[in-house]
Design a protein around this motif. Structure first.
Motif, mmCIF file in Angstrom:
data_model
loop_
_atom_site.group_PDB
_atom_site.id
_atom_site.type_symbol
_atom_site.label_atom_id
_atom_site.label_comp_id
_atom_site.label_asym_id
_atom_site.label_seq_id
_atom_site.Cartn_x
_atom_site.Cartn_y
_atom_site.Cartn_z
ATOM 1 N N ALA A 162 0.843 -1.204 0.000
ATOM 2 C CA ALA A 162 0.000 0.000 0.000
ATOM 3 C C ALA A 162 0.875 1.250 0.000
ATOM 4 O O ALA A 162 0.568 2.229 0.663
ATOM 5 C CB ALA A 162 -0.920 -0.009 1.221
ATOM 6 N N ALA A 163 1.953 1.191 -0.751
ATOM 7 C CA ALA A 163 2.874 2.329 -0.741
ATOM 8 C C ALA A 163 2.686 3.243 -1.954
ATOM 9 O O ALA A 163 3.266 4.321 -2.012
ATOM 10 C CB ALA A 163 4.327 1.829 -0.679
ATOM 11 N N GLY A 164 1.861 2.819 -2.908
ATOM 12 C CA GLY A 164 1.721 3.570 -4.162
ATOM 13 C C GLY A 164 1.145 4.968 -3.950
ATOM 14 O O GLY A 164 0.428 5.224 -2.982
ATOM 15 N N LEU A 165 1.448 5.858 -4.882
ATOM 16 C CA LEU A 165 1.043 7.256 -4.737
ATOM 17 C C LEU A 165 -0.395 7.532 -5.168
ATOM 18 O O LEU A 165 -0.950 8.572 -4.846
ATOM 19 C CB LEU A 165 1.981 8.159 -5.555
ATOM 20 N N GLY B 147 4.149 3.734 3.050
ATOM 21 C CA GLY B 147 5.179 4.734 2.803
ATOM 22 C C GLY B 147 4.679 6.077 3.308
ATOM 23 O O GLY B 147 3.701 6.153 4.069
ATOM 24 N N ARG B 148 5.320 7.122 2.857
ATOM 25 C CA ARG B 148 4.958 8.476 3.267
ATOM 26 C C ARG B 148 3.473 8.768 2.968
ATOM 27 O O ARG B 148 2.959 8.343 1.941
ATOM 28 C CB ARG B 148 5.835 9.432 2.457
ATOM 29 N N GLY B 149 2.810 9.455 3.878
ATOM 30 C CA GLY B 149 1.427 9.885 3.617
ATOM 31 C C GLY B 149 0.384 8.802 3.806
ATOM 32 O O GLY B 149 -0.747 8.937 3.335
ATOM 33 N N LYS B 150 0.725 7.711 4.485
ATOM 34 C CA LYS B 150 -0.227 6.604 4.632
ATOM 35 C C LYS B 150 -0.747 6.458 6.060
ATOM 36 O O LYS B 150 -1.268 5.415 6.440
ATOM 37 C CB LYS B 150 0.439 5.299 4.182
ATOM 38 N N ARG B 151 -0.584 7.498 6.862
ATOM 39 C CA ARG B 151 -1.006 7.474 8.264
ATOM 40 C C ARG B 151 -2.460 7.053 8.436
ATOM 41 O O ARG B 151 -2.821 6.342 9.376
ATOM 42 C CB ARG B 151 -0.840 8.878 8.785
#
Ligand code: G1P
Length: 308
Positions: free
Chosen positions: A26-29, A73-77
């Motif tokens: 689930a790291a995709g943008l 990744g980033r932004g997945k909080r």
């Protein structure tokens, strides 16, 4: 509390254990859904009132896999918040007597044990799965891609888990698609398994080959049950299509040792990775809902009639 399974025992051959862990990349943008995904993960886009990722976790749990690792990744909080307790919200729902909503909110937290690891660099699906190595260890495990949702009544993943436990080989799910789709999916070379009518023996896999180079029309949909030797193959895999480390290429190496297996799926699958398909999936899921379906179908009938 989440259901726990006993530690699996080796089978008679001393090798195969029943998968109990699932990995969800689930790291995709989510660039295809911008601007909706500018400040929220694409996995949180809802189908009716549940985020897409929840359908995927529920599917894993139905197959007996309640140890979930999300590769984020980033932004997945928001993903972590969704599967965590929301103490204030729960207190308020309880205080105002909204029991149904409280149960729905708490059910998400109690669904599974959800763990997280970050991919760090967007080096491809194979690399994302490689990030799960430490958590998964030396056991077979499932991979579920969030762009594919499988109908809630289907038993695809259970069947894949069974075939993996029985054969000791990795298992993928494939569907037969038209020539125009062969550049959108991994495609396999396969022949029917004499021992099982719904199973194929896969001898080769090619990532998004296009019509000219495709070995068949059997396309990989986003469900895998993998034996742990895949991690060594991933480490050996060089960047492939799109400059990314492809899971398909690592599985190709795995299939060279001995055919891996594929289940040909003919049931309900929703593709929520593209806007048009996401809209169709939303309509289909809403129409099937007992609480919303009847009125919504009436609306659709008159809406379509009005289009002339
Ligand atoms: C990934 C895989 C591909 C597979 C597809 C299924 O591609 O690399 O082999 O067919 O998922 O949805 P992606 O859609 O991430 O480009």
């Amino acid at each position: 509390m989440p259901r726990r399974h006993a530690t699996p025992a080796p089978d008679d051959e001393g090798g195969t254990v029943r998968p109990r862990k699932a990995v969800i990349p689930a790291a995709g943008l989510g660039t295809r859904f911008l601007p909706a995904t500018k400040a929220q993960p694409k996995e949180m886009l809802p189908l009716v009132d549940k985020p897409a990722i929840q359908y995927v976790v529920e599917e894993a749990v139905r197959a007996g896999l309640d140890d979930i690792l999300m590769v984020t990744g980033r932004g997945k909080r928001a993903l972590e918040d969704h599967f965590d307790h929301a103490v204030e919200l729960e207190r308020q729902l309880a205080a105002t007597g909204k029991e149904d909503l409280l149960a729905a909110v708490q059910a998400v937290t109690n669904l599974a044990l959800v763990h997280y690891v970050r991919q760090g660099k967007p080096l491809g699906l194979g690399h994302a799965i490689g990030c799960a190595r430490h958590h998964v260890g030396d056991e077979p495990f499932a991979v579920l891609l969030g762009d594919d949702l499988i109908g809630e009544d289907e038993r695809l993943l259970q069947r894949m888990v069974d075939v993996c436990a029985e054969t000791g080989r990795s298992v993928i799910a494939v569907m037969e698609f038209g020539d125009e789709d062969l550049s959108r999916y991994g495609v396999v070379a396969a022949e029917p398994d004499p021992d099982h009518p719904d199973v194929y023996r896969v001898t080769d896999l090619v990532e998004k080959p296009g019509k000219a180079n495709a070995p068949s029309n059997l396309c990989i949909i986003g469900r895998y049950v993998l034996t742990p030797d895949i991690f060594d193959h991933i480490e050996q895999t060089k960047p492939g299509r799109g400059g990314e480390i492809q899971l398909t290429d690592a599985m190709r190496a795995q299939a060279r040792d001995e055919p891996i297996r594929a289940i040909k799926f003919t049931g309900t699958r929703y593709d929520v990775g593209q806007k048009g398909d996401y809209l169709k999936a939303t309509v289909q899921v809403a129409a099937k809902r007992h609480d919303l379906g009847p009125e919504f179908i009436e609306f659709l009938r008159s809406f379509v009639a009005g289009l002339g």
